[in-house]
Design a protein around this motif. Structure first.
Motif, PDB file in Angstrom:
ATOM      1  N   GLN A  64     -77.825 -31.662   5.253  1.00 23.60           N
ATOM      2  CA  GLN A  64     -78.315 -31.014   4.027  1.00 23.60           C
ATOM      3  C   GLN A  64     -79.206 -29.817   4.365  1.00 23.60           C
ATOM      4  OE1 GLN A  64     -78.463 -34.112   4.845  1.00 23.60           O
ATOM      5  NE2 GLN A  64     -77.531 -35.384   3.256  1.00 23.60           N
TER       6      GLN A  64
ATOM      7  N   VAL B 170     -76.904 -26.995   5.451  1.00 21.33           N
ATOM      8  CA  VAL B 170     -76.209 -26.451   4.276  1.00 21.33           C
ATOM      9  C   VAL B 170     -77.136 -25.526   3.489  1.00 21.33           C
ATOM     10  CG1 VAL B 170     -75.255 -27.088   2.012  1.00 21.33           C
ATOM     11  CG2 VAL B 170     -74.531 -28.327   4.061  1.00 21.33           C
TER      12      VAL B 170
ATOM     13  N   LEU C  79     -77.655 -22.250   5.399  1.00 25.56           N
ATOM     14  CA  LEU C  79     -76.460 -21.393   5.394  1.00 25.56           C
ATOM     15  C   LEU C  79     -76.259 -20.771   4.008  1.00 25.56           C
ATOM     16  CD1 LEU C  79     -73.943 -23.556   7.485  1.00 25.56           C
ATOM     17  CD2 LEU C  79     -74.975 -21.389   8.176  1.00 25.56           C
ATOM     18  N   ASN C  80     -76.489 -21.541   2.962  1.00 26.77           N
ATOM     19  CA  ASN C  80     -76.344 -20.994   1.608  1.00 26.77           C
ATOM     20  C   ASN C  80     -77.288 -19.812   1.394  1.00 26.77           C
ATOM     21  OD1 ASN C  80     -74.258 -22.549   0.603  1.00 26.77           O
ATOM     22  ND2 ASN C  80     -75.612 -24.167  -0.154  1.00 26.77           N
TER      23      ASN C  80
ATOM     24  N   ARG D 294     -75.954 -16.754   3.979  1.00 28.79           N
ATOM     25  CA  ARG D 294     -74.621 -16.231   3.678  1.00 28.79           C
ATOM     26  C   ARG D 294     -74.044 -15.436   4.862  1.00 28.79           C
ATOM     27  NH1 ARG D 294     -74.161 -17.406  -1.392  1.00 28.79           N
ATOM     28  NH2 ARG D 294     -72.188 -16.338  -1.706  1.00 28.79           N
TER      29      ARG D 294
ATOM     30  N   LEU E 259     -69.281 -29.486   8.162  1.00 35.59           N
ATOM     31  CA  LEU E 259     -69.670 -28.471   7.172  1.00 35.59           C
ATOM     32  C   LEU E 259     -68.482 -28.076   6.291  1.00 35.59           C
ATOM     33  CD1 LEU E 259     -72.006 -26.267   9.385  1.00 35.59           C
ATOM     34  CD2 LEU E 259     -72.685 -27.703   7.444  1.00 35.59           C
TER      35      LEU E 259
ATOM     36  N   GLU F 165     -68.452 -30.261   3.479  1.00 41.91           N
ATOM     37  CA  GLU F 165     -69.485 -29.870   2.502  1.00 41.91           C
ATOM     38  C   GLU F 165     -68.996 -28.692   1.659  1.00 41.91           C
ATOM     39  OE1 GLU F 165     -72.552 -31.430   2.141  1.00 41.91           O
ATOM     40  OE2 GLU F 165     -71.751 -32.898   3.566  1.00 41.91           O
ATOM     41  N   ALA F 166     -68.234 -27.793   2.282  1.00 38.09           N
ATOM     42  CA  ALA F 166     -67.682 -26.641   1.544  1.00 38.09           C
ATOM     43  C   ALA F 166     -66.626 -27.121   0.549  1.00 38.09           C
ATOM     44  CB  ALA F 166     -67.089 -25.627   2.521  1.00 38.09           C
TER      45      ALA F 166
ATOM     46  N   ASP G 228     -70.712 -28.000  -2.039  1.00 37.14           N
ATOM     47  CA  ASP G 228     -72.145 -27.900  -1.762  1.00 37.14           C
ATOM     48  C   ASP G 228     -72.478 -26.711  -0.862  1.00 37.14           C
ATOM     49  OD1 ASP G 228     -72.618 -30.145  -3.263  1.00 37.14           O
ATOM     50  OD2 ASP G 228     -72.327 -31.507  -1.563  1.00 37.14           O
ATOM     51  N   LEU G 229     -71.561 -26.385   0.036  1.00 41.12           N
ATOM     52  CA  LEU G 229     -71.783 -25.250   0.940  1.00 41.12           C
ATOM     53  C   LEU G 229     -70.984 -24.070   0.394  1.00 41.12           C
ATOM     54  CD1 LEU G 229     -72.814 -23.983   3.549  1.00 41.12           C
ATOM     55  CD2 LEU G 229     -70.872 -24.990   4.748  1.00 41.12           C
ATOM     56  N   ARG G 230     -71.683 -22.977   0.062  1.00 41.75           N
ATOM     57  CA  ARG G 230     -71.011 -21.846  -0.581  1.00 41.75           C
ATOM     58  C   ARG G 230     -71.206 -20.591   0.266  1.00 41.75           C
ATOM     59  NH1 ARG G 230     -73.688 -24.978  -3.931  1.00 41.75           N
ATOM     60  NH2 ARG G 230     -75.533 -23.653  -3.834  1.00 41.75           N
TER      61      ARG G 230
ATOM     62  N   TRP H 146     -62.471 -22.152   4.699  1.00 43.42           N
ATOM     63  CA  TRP H 146     -62.951 -20.773   4.581  1.00 43.42           C
ATOM     64  C   TRP H 146     -61.842 -19.727   4.633  1.00 43.42           C
ATOM     65  CZ3 TRP H 146     -66.214 -23.917   8.007  1.00 43.42           C
ATOM     66  CH2 TRP H 146     -67.342 -24.404   7.335  1.00 43.42           C
TER      67      TRP H 146
END
Ligand SMILES: [Zn+2]
Length: 459
Positions: A202, A205, A208-209, A212, A226, A229-230, A234-236, A261
């Motif tokens: 978490q 994540v 990283l959010n 970017r 991860l 998570e994407a 949750d991971l954008r 991705w």
């Protein structure tokens, strides 16, 4: 600006200066690459014979001014045991010895540092067997970094505008090359932010959010987590390229990451001894050997060369760029397949398939996943720990340690317990010093032994 920063800036300028010629070599013909390797090989052997008593004894019959790449196969093989046993006789700078390099490694906590204002030192437990310590010369370090990124630069020449942000999810300490080298060459145009793979998911994540990143790099197991998570939303982030390194990239992990991705996944084959051994260019799933920087001989279990298309049992590495630590036919346990095919990118650097291997097991404690690196990092940093094996227990872990001196077990115990508790896992850790660690019948070493999965209840 402090002394370290002055050195680092000079190193960065040297690396940037090297980059155009390293990119140009991607377009060299196979013949030109072979000529270059032969010239560098003779230089390396000359340095080894002149300045390393250990190599001088072993290479006494070699005509270093005329030796060819084909004749390399007649030279003796060296192992990690050889290196660690004869370290001071192998390194070519008489100011270096193992105790001093170990002492330097112990000072590396938050930031990388130069050793004798010139070298970088890294430690590794490798994929199997005993711990190793390696010294990298100034130019070698710059070559390595430039070679990791040159395939991208070849494609982007003139197209890149604006700063690039890269996030790495890897080792947290600069005793690991993957952490240290990005610190050395960090600069405003390419901001690199390291996240420790030992942190809770978490936390990574969220970081990283916020960041970017344009580029994402890390251990395949961490990036696969991860990617999930994407997929869950949750991971954008939208990296335009993903790099994987330090562990086998299993096909299902590659699939997960590509799906998350929609970016090319470029795998890097690296070792603490030398890297990049091979780099993915993004045009396909294979990797290009660094055919100008090192010689890789794929061999079978008894050391005989295996042809293209056949899986090797191990490889023998000759690092052409690191005169301070001559590695000549140095044994690595990686199993590779050299591919007899051309890449769509048209580089003549030979292709290898993704390196297969066994992935160290993660431990699961009631839904909390603990990456093997949580154990690997403190244990490989500890100078008297030769080998170790980690057994998951219901309330933590038991670690068997083979040591060659006064390893500070209470300190390690405390450090490991803290790391587990921070992740939300139970933190009872015991360390037991043992005279030997058993191997399986096949001779393979299993470093991480999880608890058996819970049996389904019969009632
Ligand atoms: Zn290619």
């Amino acid at each position: 600006m402090d002394e370290h920063d002055t050195l680092r800036k000079r190193h960065l300028a040297d690396m940037i200066g090297l980059m155009p010629s390293l990119v140009a070599r991607l377009d060299w013909s196979a013949e030109r690459l072979a000529e270059h390797r032969t010239a560098r090989l003779r230089e390396l052997l000359r340095v080894a014979v002149d300045r390393s008593p250990w190599h001088r004894r072993r290479l006494a019959d070699v005509d270093v001014d005329r030796v060819t790449e084909a004749e390399l196969a007649d030279l003796p093989v060296m192992t990690k045991d050889d290196l660690m046993t004869h370290f001071a006789e192998i390194v070519t700078d008489p100011r270096l010895d193992l105790a001093q390099v170990e002492a330097h490694l112990e000072t590396l906590t938050g930031a990388e540092k130069y050793l004798l204002d010139r070298y970088h030192a890294v430690a590794s437990s490798g994929s199997s067997g005993r711990r190793g310590v390696f010294v990298w010369d100034w130019d070698t370090w710059a070559f390595a970094y430039a070679a990791l990124l040159r395939h991208e630069l070849r494609g982007w020449m003139g197209e890149v505008s604006g700063p690039v942000t890269m996030a790495t999810v890897a080792a947290g300490r600069p005793t690991h090359a993957s952490r240290a080298i990005f610190q050395t060459f960090s600069r405003p145009e390419l901001v690199v932010r390291g996240f420790s793979i030992a942190s809770p998911v978490q936390e990574i994540v969220a970081g990283l959010n916020e960041l970017r990143p344009t580029l994402l790099g890390g251990y395949p197991s961490g990036l696969a987590a991860l990617a999930r998570e994407a997929a869950a939303g949750d991971l954008r982030i939208a990296p335009r390229r993903v790099y994987t390194f330090a562990e086998p990239l299993l096909p299902e992990m590659r699939g997960l990451i590509e799906q998350a991705w929609s970016a090319p996944v470029c795998n890097w084959w690296c070792a603490s001894e030398a890297f990049p051994l091979a780099v993915g260019c993004g045009s396909g799933p294979s990797m290009h050997l660094s055919d100008d920087l090192l010689i890789v001989e794929p061999v079978d279990a008894s050391g005989r060369a295996v042809p293209a298309g056949t899986r090797s049992a191990k490889v023998l590495l000759t690092n052409l760029t690191n005169p301070v630590l001559p590695l000549i036919r140095y044994e690595l346990t990686d199993e590779i397949v050299v591919l007899d095919e051309a890449c769509p990118c048209r580089s003549a650097h030979r292709l290898v398939a993704d390196v297969e291997g066994r992935l160290d097991d993660s431990f699961d404690y009631a839904g909390v996943t603990v990456h093997p690196h949580v154990f690997r990092s403190p244990l490989s940093r500890s100078r008297h720990v030769l080998e170790y094996q980690v057994h998951q227990t219901p309330d933590g872990a038991e670690v068997l340690v083979r040591a060659d001196g006064p390893a500070d077990l209470p300190f390690l115990q405390h450090e490991l317990a803290d790391a587990l508790v921070r992740l939300g896992a139970p933190g009872r850790v015991t360390l037991v010093e043992v005279p030997a660690i058993a191997r399986s019948a096949s001779g393979k070493f299993r470093r991480f032994v999880p608890l058996p999965a819970a049996q389904p209840s019969l009632v």
